[in-house]
Write a protein that holds these residues in place. Structure first.
Motif, PDB file in Angstrom:
ATOM      1  N   GLY A 123      61.131  14.564 -10.192  1.00 40.09           N
ATOM      2  CA  GLY A 123      61.937  14.799 -11.391  1.00 40.09           C
ATOM      3  C   GLY A 123      62.477  13.495 -11.964  1.00 40.09           C
ATOM      4  N   ASP A 127      62.121  11.884 -15.648  1.00 38.23           N
ATOM      5  CA  ASP A 127      63.256  11.391 -16.441  1.00 38.23           C
ATOM      6  C   ASP A 127      63.049   9.933 -16.859  1.00 38.23           C
ATOM      7  OD1 ASP A 127      64.426  13.860 -16.098  1.00 38.23           O
ATOM      8  OD2 ASP A 127      65.626  13.261 -14.370  1.00 38.23           O
ATOM      9  N   PRO A 173      61.600  18.895 -19.222  1.00 35.77           N
ATOM     10  CA  PRO A 173      61.261  19.891 -20.244  1.00 35.77           C
ATOM     11  C   PRO A 173      60.577  19.270 -21.478  1.00 35.77           C
ATOM     12  CG  PRO A 173      63.543  20.121 -19.523  1.00 35.77           C
ATOM     13  CD  PRO A 173      63.022  18.894 -18.877  1.00 35.77           C
TER      14      PRO A 173
HETATM   15  O1  KG4 Z   1      67.137  20.802  -9.248  1.00 39.24           O
HETATM   16  P1  KG4 Z   1      67.688  20.014 -10.390  1.00 39.24           P
HETATM   17  O2  KG4 Z   1      68.444  20.770 -11.453  1.00 39.24           O
HETATM   18  O3  KG4 Z   1      68.653  18.897  -9.895  1.00 39.24           O
HETATM   19  C1  KG4 Z   1      68.515  18.175  -8.722  1.00 39.24           C
HETATM   20  O4  KG4 Z   1      68.871  18.716  -7.629  1.00 39.24           O
HETATM   21  O5  KG4 Z   1      68.013  17.040  -8.841  1.00 39.24           O
HETATM   22  O6  KG4 Z   1      66.460  19.227 -11.034  1.00 39.24           O
HETATM   23  C2  KG4 Z   1      66.583  18.460 -12.195  1.00 39.24           C
HETATM   24  C3  KG4 Z   1      65.247  17.760 -12.450  1.00 39.24           C
HETATM   25  C4  KG4 Z   1      65.283  16.723 -13.582  1.00 39.24           C
HETATM   26  O7  KG4 Z   1      64.736  15.519 -13.102  1.00 39.24           O
HETATM   27  C5  KG4 Z   1      64.417  17.354 -14.667  1.00 39.24           C
HETATM   28  O8  KG4 Z   1      63.732  16.399 -15.469  1.00 39.24           O
HETATM   29  C6  KG4 Z   1      63.455  18.187 -13.855  1.00 39.24           C
HETATM   30  O9  KG4 Z   1      64.235  18.729 -12.812  1.00 39.24           O
HETATM   31  N1  KG4 Z   1      62.874  19.268 -14.673  1.00 39.24           N
HETATM   32  C7  KG4 Z   1      61.562  19.367 -14.953  1.00 39.24           C
HETATM   33  C8  KG4 Z   1      61.422  20.479 -15.832  1.00 39.24           C
HETATM   34  N2  KG4 Z   1      62.656  21.020 -16.028  1.00 39.24           N
HETATM   35  C9  KG4 Z   1      63.536  20.273 -15.299  1.00 39.24           C
HETATM   36  N3  KG4 Z   1      60.512  18.620 -14.580  1.00 39.24           N
HETATM   37  C10 KG4 Z   1      59.294  18.959 -15.061  1.00 39.24           C
HETATM   38  N4  KG4 Z   1      59.088  19.985 -15.916  1.00 39.24           N
HETATM   39  C11 KG4 Z   1      60.116  20.772 -16.320  1.00 39.24           C
HETATM   40  N5  KG4 Z   1      59.897  21.779 -17.166  1.00 39.24           N
END
Ligand code: KG4
Ligand code: ZN
Length: 358
Positions: free
Chosen positions: A163, A167, A181
């Motif tokens: 993730g 970002d 997203p």
């Molecule tokens: O689980 P989370 O809310 O927080 C943590 O525990 O880190 O994950 C957030 C992460 C962010 O890096 C965001 O860019 C990613 O999840 N994310 C995605 C998508 N929606 C959120 N990554 C890829 N595709 C998505 N649709």
């Protein structure tokens, strides 16, 4: 049994009331995305302050929506770690004070274990052993779960989380935070085969993940091809869409390559894919294909339970409470808390010198 779950490890202040670990009576999430957007990532001090402001109204809203009073709550489960210290402390202190005041059990929950439990609400019961891919902004791990509550890390990221890579690449392209997203949306109109980004191979032979090399490869591509980051309100062109599609496809390939390899070794009966990145439709599709090939079911949380929430914390807390495990009030936040309670013979690898081949 009613459990109040509280989550404040990063940039979401969340509270939920869950009955018997499976039924969500309420799940309230106050997101700080807008607050952190100008910085392209989470600003820790701002996050802690926002949690302080929001924790009480969020908990009250969770109780009101569930139509229960404080007195009807049987236990409080809270994220103990990992996460940002200032953020974690807000949830932990609040939960502790509440449990003490109400004289009910208090359970510290590992945030990553929370993500594992995010699938319990909308899927059939997990058959063990399971293989759980937890992919979020802060973590990228594969866990072997021989039985409920037992975890062995069989693959982890050596550098950035998946993730985080979404970002950071989004930031390079001038796209807004969080990157996942936005990249997913643009990738739908891009050509995933247009650019060949590399998948890291780690030379000590462990099937671990590495995403910092991919991030550097994207940055090099941007520089060498004179790609201009988007200005505010500017429409992305085809080149940006192709970068998004090619980058996303490489992340997914890398995630599932290790998952497939370990599934071949460990013969799980269930695959679990959870964490913020599990919102990604292309990852879900590719995971479904892999599961079909392996002839096992794959369970995802629905999208609103994929990113951070407190229902998953309450569900994990319910499991521990059933095991008779509660936390003493001296328990405090633990930024580096790990999820592993089974021996891993590869633990010593951490100290070995690692080389990456791209
Ligand atoms: O689980 P989370 O809310 O927080 C943590 O525990 O880190 O994950 C957030 C992460 C962010 O890096 C965001 O860019 C990613 O999840 N994310 C995605 C998508 N929606 C959120 N990554 C890829 N595709 C998505 N649709
Ligand atoms: Zn998370």
């Amino acid at each position: 049994m009613l459990i109040l779950g509280i989550e404040s490890s990063c940039d979401e202040t969340a509270a939920a009331v869950v009955r018997d670990g499976r039924e969500i009576l309420s799940s309230v999430i106050s997101s700080q995305i807008e607050l952190h957007r100008p910085f392209g990532g989470v600003f820790p001090e701002l996050a802690a302050n926002a949690h302080l402001e929001k924790i009480e109204p969020v908990v009250k809203e969770a109780l009101e929506t569930a139509n229960v009073t404080f007195r009807e709550i049987d236990a409080v489960a809270v994220t103990q770690g990992p996460g940002l210290i200032g953020s974690l402390l807000v949830g932990v202190s609040y939960a502790k004070a509440l449990a003490w005041g109400l004289d009910i059990p208090f359970i510290g929950v590992n945030h990553i274990e929370g993500h594992v439990y995010s699938i319990v609400f909308e899927n059939p019961a997990v058959e063990y052993p399971a293989l759980a891919l937890i992919v979020s902004g802060g973590h990228t791990n594969l866990f072997y779960v021989p039985e409920e509550g037992k975890y062995k890390v069989v693959s982890r990221t050596r550098d950035d989380a998946a993730g985080e890579a979404f970002d950071k690449v989004a930031k390079m392209l001038g796209l807004s935070y969080p990157g996942g997203p936005v990249i997913e949306k643009l990738a739908r109109e891009g050509d995933a085969d247009k650019i060949k980004f590399p998948i890291a191979k780690i030379s000590d032979g462990r099937p671990d993940f590495s995403f910092s090399g991919l991030k550097t490869a994207v940055s090099r591509y941007i520089r060498e091809n004179n790609v201009k980051p988007l200005a505010e309100n500017e429409e992305p062109d085809q080149q940006i869409k192709d970068i998004c599609a090619s980058f996303q496809a490489t992340v997914i390939k890398s995630l599932l390559k290790n998952t497939a390899k370990l599934a071949d070794e460990l013969h799980p009966k269930t695959l679990i894919v959870a964490g913020g990145v599990a919102c990604n439709g292309a990852l879900r599709e590719a995971s479904e294909k892999l599961a079909e090939k392996l002839n096992v079911p794959v369970y995802f949380p629905s999208k609103h339970l994929s990113t951070d929430n407190a229902a998953m914390i309450a569900a994990a807390g319910h499991f521990h409470l059933r095991q008779g495990e509660t936390s003493p009030l001296e328990m405090t936040a633990d930024v580096t808390l790990r999820l592993q309670n089974l021996e891993n013979e590869d633990a010593q690898l951490k100290s070995k010198k690692v080389r990456y081949r791209l």
